[in-house]
Motif scaffolding. Sequence first.
Motif, PDB file in Angstrom:
ATOM      1  N   THR A   1       0.797  -1.262  -0.129  1.00  0.00           N
ATOM      2  CA  THR A   1       0.090  -0.047   0.132  1.00  0.00           C
ATOM      3  C   THR A   1       0.906   1.222   0.052  1.00  0.00           C
TER       4      THR A   1
ATOM      5  N   GLY B   1       1.334   5.440   0.770  1.00  0.00           N
ATOM      6  CA  GLY B   1       0.630   6.585   1.456  1.00  0.00           C
ATOM      7  C   GLY B   1       1.417   7.793   1.005  1.00  0.00           C
TER       8      GLY B   1
ATOM      9  N   VAL C   1       2.020   4.293   6.768  1.00  0.00           N
ATOM     10  CA  VAL C   1       1.073   2.708   6.373  1.00  0.00           C
ATOM     11  C   VAL C   1       1.114   1.979   7.594  1.00  0.00           C
ATOM     12  N   THR C   2       0.180   1.419   8.128  1.00  0.00           N
ATOM     13  CA  THR C   2       0.150   0.562   9.184  1.00  0.00           C
ATOM     14  C   THR C   2      -0.838  -0.636   8.841  1.00  0.00           C
TER      15      THR C   2
ATOM     16  N   SER D   1       4.207  -0.982  11.148  1.00  0.00           N
ATOM     17  CA  SER D   1       4.670  -0.177   9.864  1.00  0.00           C
ATOM     18  C   SER D   1       5.607  -0.964   9.351  1.00  0.00           C
TER      19      SER D   1
ATOM     20  N   THR E   1       4.979   6.988   1.261  1.00  0.00           N
ATOM     21  CA  THR E   1       5.431   5.894   2.278  1.00  0.00           C
ATOM     22  C   THR E   1       4.988   4.678   1.578  1.00  0.00           C
TER      23      THR E   1
ATOM     24  N   GLN F   1      -0.840  -3.464   4.729  1.00  0.00           N
ATOM     25  CA  GLN F   1      -1.928  -2.980   5.507  1.00  0.00           C
ATOM     26  C   GLN F   1      -2.677  -3.963   6.102  1.00  0.00           C
TER      27      GLN F   1
END
Length: 56
Positions: free
Chosen positions: A12, A14, A19-20, A26, A52, A56
């Motif tokens: 993913t 960002g 992004v976590t 992360s 970033t 996810q």
Amino acid sequence: MIAPGTRTGQYTLGTDTLVTDSNGQSRISMEDFAVAMLDEAETPKHLQQAFTVGYQ
């Protein structure tokens, strides 16, 4: 965290937000991080912007 792992080809992107995953971590494998950087170099989506990448 960037660590050796498996290349999944799924990640993913960002912008200025980390992004976590669902646990608030992360992380991304070195292999997928490399793919994300090459994808951005070949098809820029963040011209003169920070971005970033993570799972996810």
